[in-house]
Design a protein around this motif. Structure first.
Motif, short mmCIF file in Angstrom:
data_model
loop_
_atom_site.label_atom_id
_atom_site.label_comp_id
_atom_site.label_asym_id
_atom_site.label_seq_id
_atom_site.Cartn_x
_atom_site.Cartn_y
_atom_site.Cartn_z
N PRO A 106 42.83 52.73 17.99
CA PRO A 106 42.12 54.02 18.03
C PRO A 106 41.23 54.27 16.83
CG PRO A 106 44.39 54.31 18.73
CD PRO A 106 44.28 52.91 18.21
N LEU A 107 41.66 53.83 15.64
CA LEU A 107 40.87 54.05 14.43
C LEU A 107 39.55 53.32 14.50
CD1 LEU A 107 43.59 53.79 11.62
CD2 LEU A 107 42.79 55.82 12.87
N TYR A 108 39.55 52.11 15.10
CA TYR A 108 38.31 51.33 15.21
C TYR A 108 37.38 51.93 16.26
CZ TYR A 108 35.31 47.17 15.38
OH TYR A 108 34.23 46.32 15.31
N PHE A 109 37.92 52.18 17.45
CA PHE A 109 37.06 52.63 18.55
C PHE A 109 36.63 54.09 18.41
CE2 PHE A 109 39.06 48.85 20.40
CZ PHE A 109 37.91 48.17 20.79
N TYR A 110 37.29 54.81 17.51
CA TYR A 110 36.85 56.18 17.23
C TYR A 110 35.42 56.18 16.68
CZ TYR A 110 36.69 60.83 15.10
OH TYR A 110 36.34 62.11 14.75
N TYR A 111 35.06 55.13 15.91
CA TYR A 111 33.73 55.05 15.32
C TYR A 111 32.68 54.61 16.35
CZ TYR A 111 35.94 55.76 10.83
OH TYR A 111 36.65 56.30 9.79
N LEU A 112 33.13 54.26 17.56
CA LEU A 112 32.19 53.91 18.63
C LEU A 112 32.18 54.98 19.72
CD1 LEU A 112 33.01 50.10 18.93
CD2 LEU A 112 30.79 51.07 18.28
N ARG A 113 32.70 56.17 19.39
CA ARG A 113 32.83 57.21 20.41
C ARG A 113 31.48 57.71 20.93
NH1 ARG A 113 33.55 59.20 15.45
NH2 ARG A 113 32.66 61.22 14.85
N GLU A 114 30.40 57.54 20.15
CA GLU A 114 29.08 57.97 20.60
C GLU A 114 28.41 56.92 21.49
OE1 GLU A 114 28.09 60.96 20.03
OE2 GLU A 114 29.78 61.44 18.70
N THR A 115 28.96 55.73 21.52
CA THR A 115 28.43 54.66 22.38
C THR A 115 29.04 54.77 23.77
OG1 THR A 115 28.29 53.21 20.43
CG2 THR A 115 28.13 52.15 22.59
N PRO A 116 28.25 54.62 24.84
CA PRO A 116 28.82 54.69 26.19
C PRO A 116 30.00 53.72 26.33
CG PRO A 116 26.43 54.65 26.31
CD PRO A 116 26.79 54.41 24.87
N PRO A 117 31.15 54.18 26.85
CA PRO A 117 32.33 53.33 26.96
C PRO A 117 32.09 52.01 27.70
CG PRO A 117 32.94 55.60 27.35
CD PRO A 117 31.45 55.57 27.25
N LEU A 118 31.23 52.03 28.73
CA LEU A 118 30.96 50.80 29.47
C LEU A 118 30.22 49.77 28.62
CD1 LEU A 118 30.01 52.04 33.06
CD2 LEU A 118 32.06 50.78 32.37
N VAL A 119 29.37 50.25 27.70
CA VAL A 119 28.69 49.35 26.78
C VAL A 119 29.70 48.72 25.83
CG1 VAL A 119 27.03 49.20 24.88
CG2 VAL A 119 26.48 50.54 26.92
N CYS A 130 40.03 44.53 32.05
CA CYS A 130 38.81 45.24 31.64
C CYS A 130 38.93 46.74 31.94
CB CYS A 130 37.59 44.66 32.36
SG CYS A 130 37.11 43.03 31.74
N ALA A 131 39.57 47.07 33.06
CA ALA A 131 39.79 48.48 33.38
C ALA A 131 40.65 49.15 32.31
CB ALA A 131 40.46 48.62 34.75
N SER A 132 41.69 48.44 31.88
CA SER A 132 42.57 48.98 30.83
C SER A 132 41.80 49.14 29.52
CB SER A 132 43.75 48.03 30.64
OG SER A 132 44.59 48.47 29.59
N TRP A 133 41.00 48.12 29.14
CA TRP A 133 40.20 48.19 27.91
C TRP A 133 39.24 49.37 27.96
CZ3 TRP A 133 38.26 42.44 27.20
CH2 TRP A 133 39.35 41.63 26.87
N GLY A 134 38.49 49.47 29.06
CA GLY A 134 37.48 50.52 29.19
C GLY A 134 38.10 51.91 29.22
N PHE A 135 39.21 52.03 29.90
CA PHE A 135 39.88 53.32 30.01
C PHE A 135 40.38 53.77 28.64
CE2 PHE A 135 42.89 56.35 32.01
CZ PHE A 135 42.00 56.92 32.91
N LEU A 194 39.36 57.16 26.54
CA LEU A 194 40.35 58.15 26.10
C LEU A 194 40.22 58.43 24.60
CD1 LEU A 194 43.54 57.07 28.11
CD2 LEU A 194 42.16 59.13 28.44
N VAL A 195 39.96 57.41 23.81
CA VAL A 195 39.76 57.61 22.36
C VAL A 195 38.50 58.44 22.13
CG1 VAL A 195 39.27 56.47 20.16
CG2 VAL A 195 41.00 55.51 21.70
N ALA A 196 37.44 58.15 22.90
CA ALA A 196 36.16 58.86 22.72
C ALA A 196 36.29 60.34 23.03
CB ALA A 196 35.09 58.22 23.61
N ILE A 197 37.17 60.72 23.97
CA ILE A 197 37.31 62.14 24.34
C ILE A 197 38.53 62.78 23.67
CG2 ILE A 197 36.12 61.81 26.53
CD1 ILE A 197 38.87 61.94 27.92
N ASN A 198 39.05 62.13 22.61
CA ASN A 198 40.19 62.67 21.85
C ASN A 198 41.45 62.84 22.70
OD1 ASN A 198 38.81 62.90 19.34
ND2 ASN A 198 37.84 64.78 20.06
N HIS A 199 41.73 61.84 23.53
CA HIS A 199 42.94 61.83 24.35
C HIS A 199 43.78 60.58 24.05
CE1 HIS A 199 41.82 65.39 26.33
NE2 HIS A 199 42.26 65.12 27.54
#
Length: 315
Positions: free
Chosen positions: A34-47, A94-99, A103-108
């Motif tokens: 979560p700490l890593y992907f939090y910094y990518l929260r502005e990037t579209p999750p599919l990207v 991939c579904a698990s990774w993307g999901f 969730l990290v991007a929307i603070n869940h």
């Protein structure tokens, strides 16, 4: 004069210790995602997902080639049903990774943590349904406690926490499919990553050039570095886990598995400052109790298996 060989028991203990240490780092890294992907929260999750898929493959493919695992891929791909099965397991991964990224991007993050806590228990339930594996009494108690925990969470938010349910179900489906396919782990991982490479690469190109102007993530060196690095971040714990699984006991891996949702929970609460309510603490307390019961059952099962093996040896 040759040095005396170590007893088999000592060798096994050393292997188990090394495997436990390696497994600890694998699950610890996953817990800090979560700490890593939090910094990518502005990037579209599919990207972000596409970059993970592509650069995980880029890192793993040379390793598989050097280890000689790539030659095992062709016979698998030539079997249509086997290839289709691994394509589906790749899709579930991939579904698990993307999901998770979403969730990290929307603070869940806590929803992801809950799902990952419940997933081993859902896998046991799937084993009973699909493979007719009879769960022990303690496993039934653990599953019941997990179900109550989800109900408490649902009552607290006023709806089913479908995000957590999806996380748990995707992992369970993946586990069932991989067991059904009966393919060696490293070979299966190689095929899955190779399947993920073309769609991931195509989506990156589409997302970058389908608009009149380049998206922000294509022009930010920091964001691009984080996106490329997500592949390494994904591949490293996968390699560590594969090494640990060959060395340490199943019960040890079962216990270490809970480091991941625990790390995600701590990241969500203490670092990402996600709001927590009393119902969430009650729900997680029930989950932790269920995992204590489940862990006791794991150790009891291993003790019974070891005892039976010793009796066979003596006979």
């Amino acid at each position: 004069m040759t040095a005396p060989r170590e007893p088999v028991r000592v060798v096994r203990e050393k292997e188990d210790f090394v495997g436990t240490a390696i497994g600890f780092f694998a699950f610890f890294i996953w817990g800090l995602f979560p700490l890593y992907f939090y910094y990518l929260r502005e990037t579209p999750p599919l990207v972000t997902l596409a970059f993970r898929a592509v650069f995980t493959t880029v890192l793993l493919a040379p390793i598989m080639i050097l280890s000689g695992k790539l030659r095992d891929v062709l016979p698998i791909v030539r079997q249509p049903l086997m290839a289709l099965g691994l394509f589906v397991t790749m899709a579930t991964t991939c579904a698990s990774w993307g999901f998770f990224v979403w969730l990290v991007a929307i603070n869940h993050t806590l929803y992801a943590s809950l799902g990952n806590y419940v997933s081993p228990l859902v896998t046991v339930a799937f084993g009973a349904i699909v493979f007719h594996e009879r769960p022990s009494k303690l496993q039934i108690v653990a599953i019941a406690l997990a179900l109550i925990a989800v109900v408490v969470f649902a009552l607290g938010i006023g709806r089913l926490p479908w995000e957590s349910v999806v996380i748990a179900l995707v992992f369970a489906v993946y586990s069932v499919l991989r067991k059904k396919l009966d393919v060696e782990s490293a070979t299966a991982l190689t095929v899955e990553t190779l399947f993920a490479l073309p769609p991931g690469l195509l989506y990156i190109l589409y997302a970058a050039f389908s608009h009149p102007t380049l998206p922000e993530w294509t022009t930010s060196p920091k964001t691009l570095a984080l996106l490329v690095g997500s592949g390494a971040l994904t591949a490293i714990p996968l390699l560590l886990f594969g090494s640990a699984a060959r060395r340490c006991k199943l019960s040890t891996l079962g216990v270490l598995n809970y480091l991941t949702p625990t790390g995600q929970f701590l990241c969500g609460v203490y670092f990402l400052r996600e709001a927590t309510k009393s119902y969430q603490w009650i729900s997680f307390a029930l989950i932790w109790l269920a995992l204590v019961v489940f862990t006791i059952d794991l150790f009891q099962g291993e003790k019974r298996a070891r005892s039976a093996k010793e009796k066979e040896t003596r006979a």
